[in-house]
Design an enzyme around this catalytic site. Structure first.
Site, PDB file in Angstrom:
ATOM      1  CB  SER A  76       2.329   1.104 -13.384  1.00 25.97           C
ATOM      2  OG  SER A  76       2.497   0.213 -14.461  1.00 25.97           O
ATOM      3  CE  LYS A 131      -3.215  -1.346 -19.207  1.00 26.63           C
ATOM      4  NZ  LYS A 131      -3.349  -2.085 -17.926  1.00 26.63           N
ATOM      5  CG  LEU A 161       2.680  -7.836 -16.372  1.00 19.77           C
ATOM      6  CD1 LEU A 161       4.014  -8.508 -16.071  1.00 19.77           C
ATOM      7  CD2 LEU A 161       2.791  -6.337 -16.082  1.00 19.77           C
ATOM      8  CB  CYS A 174       7.551  -9.965 -11.999  1.00 19.43           C
ATOM      9  SG  CYS A 174       8.727  -8.638 -12.164  1.00 19.43           S
ATOM     10  N   GLY A 181      -7.192  -0.505  -4.279  1.00 23.60           N
ATOM     11  CA  GLY A 181      -8.341   0.309  -3.889  1.00 23.60           C
ATOM     12  C   GLY A 181      -8.275   0.693  -2.419  1.00 23.60           C
ATOM     13  N   GLY A 184      -1.664   3.417  -2.913  1.00 26.35           N
ATOM     14  CA  GLY A 184      -2.469   2.348  -2.331  1.00 26.35           C
ATOM     15  C   GLY A 184      -3.785   2.926  -1.861  1.00 26.35           C
ATOM     16  N   GLY A 185      -4.782   2.906  -2.725  1.00 28.35           N
ATOM     17  CA  GLY A 185      -6.136   3.278  -2.323  1.00 28.35           C
ATOM     18  C   GLY A 185      -6.404   4.757  -2.168  1.00 28.35           C
ATOM     19  CB  THR A 228      -8.104   1.158  -7.855  1.00 29.53           C
ATOM     20  OG1 THR A 228      -7.041   0.216  -7.841  1.00 29.53           O
ATOM     21  CG2 THR A 228      -9.402   0.429  -8.105  1.00 29.53           C
TER      22      THR A 228
END
Lengths: 336, 275
Positions: free
Chosen positions: A35, A59, A87, A144, A231, A257-258, A280
């Protein structure tokens, strides 16, 4: 077809991320753009073959449209980046009008990521998405702030995390993936709470909260001051959390995650993730998505691994998920 | 089905992510470098002034610096299937790139973004450049001269060595410079030169740093009538994806937030929201 030589068989990369849900979420391969990093799937059409992906995540969508945070919104960090996009999105109504009619014509499952500041708003969005053609599943962003809890993050508290999950579960029959925040004090507690509340799957990790300072102006670089770190810099944290969580829950876990290379993806799969998301790294190398699918298939082929389940959790002795490590039929067949 | 943005239609069959080989490097503007690299011919043919490419400022073995860097297209040579960009080595990505020798490879995504738009009736173009903003306007100047239009190209720098050599521009271009220290042309800012050309110009195009845009806008608003001439600005923002996905590079316009990578980098000055 009499040729059974080793060059003709293809490893099975498919995975069902909602095995307990009648609407299921079957992916032809475990590679999913995360996302926020793939827009709504259209942005990369013409650069990436979207139809080859296992699935993709939209997104983050909110109850109403949002114009996002002021600039600057991003800054690069060592092997990573901070973002505080805020967002920016057309809201649930605008999103449903604009994108699912296109996704419906595609051959790849579209997962809609939702964010809200109240449990009721999460439920409202899940209800609206429930019967929208072109929407395959919901990913719930619990990283959030809960405005009814003084802005305390839903995902940092097991009771609030379970509350959101249960409410979304009751509002839709779609597969529900809950995306965990690495900011939680005890990620295992959150994961178990979310599983108990009816989540079909868990994805982790969301970004870590970070900051970078412009030493010339003596101010934080991001207009929002803090941002989410992503990243390769965060990968070891994410691998550790996937390893811990898949020892504690029995539902599929999507690791992220990365991830930027095959070896990174394998780390997550071996830690216990049933599928992976790439975030990323897409910004730097859009071609990574297709390459990961090809490289994973080639790696499985050369290692005589017939199905993904044989890899999942293979580095995790206390892996609790559904494992098929005994499924060595093809290997035997090939050896005979 | 909703129409895809033009640049994303599967038109040319070329992938926009490709490996180019550096064929030439040329030091310019004091500390900067013109870097020419091979590219698929279909992409070179499609490149227009205002568009940019994103180049990875590292080897594929590294993850740092992580993100690509955007560079405006300086020129596109269709016959040789080459693109040229202007790189100022400020920062880790560009610093790595200017150190790459001829025959080294570069990982490129692009061309990306929208283009400068010259109106059909326009005869006279005023171009106002600062710093590496010289690059997209060099491309626009070449396109306009080929189309038989008149071009005045204003460029500002701190000092004479920071200017683009005149022989890098088409001979037909009227090239006027300003330097802060007076070592070449007008002593002062390039925007001081704008008022005298506004009556002549049918359109104004600019690329450069934010303070230059503010001076330009002040000069234009003080000297033009009935919104003429119209002004197009190519803005520079920190970018990540370059294709409109991450929303990290937005600018505020009268019609909401717009991505400088996909809906820009070129915007009408009057469409932007100025604080």
């Amino acid at each position: 077809m009499t040729d059974t030589s080793t060059t003709t068989w293809q490893p099975d990369l498919s995975v069902d991320l909602a095995p307990h849900n009648p609407r299921e979420l079957v992916l032809r391969n475990p590679v999913i753009p995360a996302s926020g990093c793939f827009g709504y799937g259209l942005e990369y059409a013409g650069i990436v073959d979207v139809q080859r992906l296992g699935a993709f995540v939209s997104k983050g969508i909110t109850p109403e449209s949002r114009s996002g945070n002021p600039m600057p919104r991003i800054t690069e960090t060592p092997s990573g980046m901070l973002n505080a996009i805020g967002l920016q999105n057309p809201g649930i109504k605008g999103m449903i009008r604009k994108y699912p009619p296109i996704w419906e014509t595609w051959d790849v499952p579209a997962i809609v990521n939702i964010s809200a500041e109240t449990v009721e708003d999460f439920a409202m969005m899940a209800r609206r998405l429930d019967d929208v053609p072109g929407v395959a599943a919901i990913e719930v962003n619990i990283s959030c702030p809960n405005i009814h809890a003084g802005g305390f993050c839903f995902g940092w508290d097991p009771v609030m995390s379970a509350d959101v999950t249960k409410t979304v579960r009751e509002a839709t029959t779609l597969p529900v993936i809950v995306k965990l925040s690495p900011g939680a004090v005890d990620i295992i507690e959150i994961a178990q709470a979310v599983e108990g509340a009816g989540a079909d799957a868990i994805s982790l990790i969301n970004t870590l909260v970070g900051m970078a300072i412009d030493t010339r102006t003596r101010k934080p670089i991001l207009a929002n001051h803090t941002g989410g770190l992503s990243g390769p810099a965060v990968r070891p944290v994410a691998v550790r959390m996937v390893y811990q969580v898949t020892q504690a829950v029995g539902i599929p876990v999507v690791g992220l995650g990365g991830i930027a290379k095959l070896n990174d993806a394998l780390e997550f799969l071996m830690a216990g993730a049933s599928a992976i998301q790439v975030g990323t790294a897409i910004f730097a190398e859009p071609g990574i998505l297709g390459r990961l699918i090809d490289d994973l298939a080639a790696w499985m082929h050369s290692n005589r691994i017939s199905s993904l389940a044989q890899i999942v959790g293979s580095a995790n002795p206390r892996f609790k998920g559904i494992s098929a490590r005994t499924d060595d039929l093809l290997t035997e067949m090939l050896q005979s | 089905m909703t129409a895809l943005p033009a640049m994303h239609s599967p038109d040319s069959g070329w992938s926009r992510e490709f490996i180019g080989t550096i064929t030439a490097t040329e030091p310019v503007m004091g500390d900067s470098m013109l870097i020419t690299f091979t590219a698929p011919q279909g992409l070179v043919r499609s490149a227009r002034s205002g568009q940019f490419v994103e180049i990875l400022g590292r080897t594929k073995w590294s993850t740092d610096p992580l993100l690509r860097r955007p560079y405006s297209v300086y020129s596109a040579d269709i016959d040789r299937a080459e693109l040229t960009v202007l790189v100022r080595p400020y920062g880790r990505g560009s610093g790595w790139l200017v150190e790459q020798p001829v025959e080294a490879t570069v990982d490129v995504l692009g061309p990306l973004g929208n283009t400068f738009t010259v109106n059909p009736k326009t005869q006279n173009l005023l171009l106002v450049a600062g710093g590496v903003g010289a690059a997209p306007l060099r491309m626009l100047a070449a396109e306009a001269i080929t189309a038989g239009q008149n071009v005045t190209y204003l460029l500002g720098a701190m000092s004479a060595p920071g200017l683009l050599d005149a022989d890098l521009l088409p001979a037909e271009v009227e090239y006027v410079v300003a330097t802060n220290d007076g070592t070449a042309g007008h002593q002062g800012f390039v925007t001081d030169l704008i008022p005298q050309y506004l009556e002549w110009a049918d359109q104004v195009f600019s690329c450069g740093p934010e303070p230059m845009f503010r001076s330009l806008r002040r000069e234009v608003l003080a000297n033009r009538f009935a919104d003429k001439p119209p002004v197009q600005l190519s803005v520079e923002r920190t970018m990540a994806c370059g294709v409109g996905a991450c929303l990290g590079c937005v600018v505020e316009t009268k019609h909401g937030m717009k991505t400088s990578c996909l809906e820009g980098p070129v915007f009408d000055m009057d469409e932007l929201v100025w604080q």
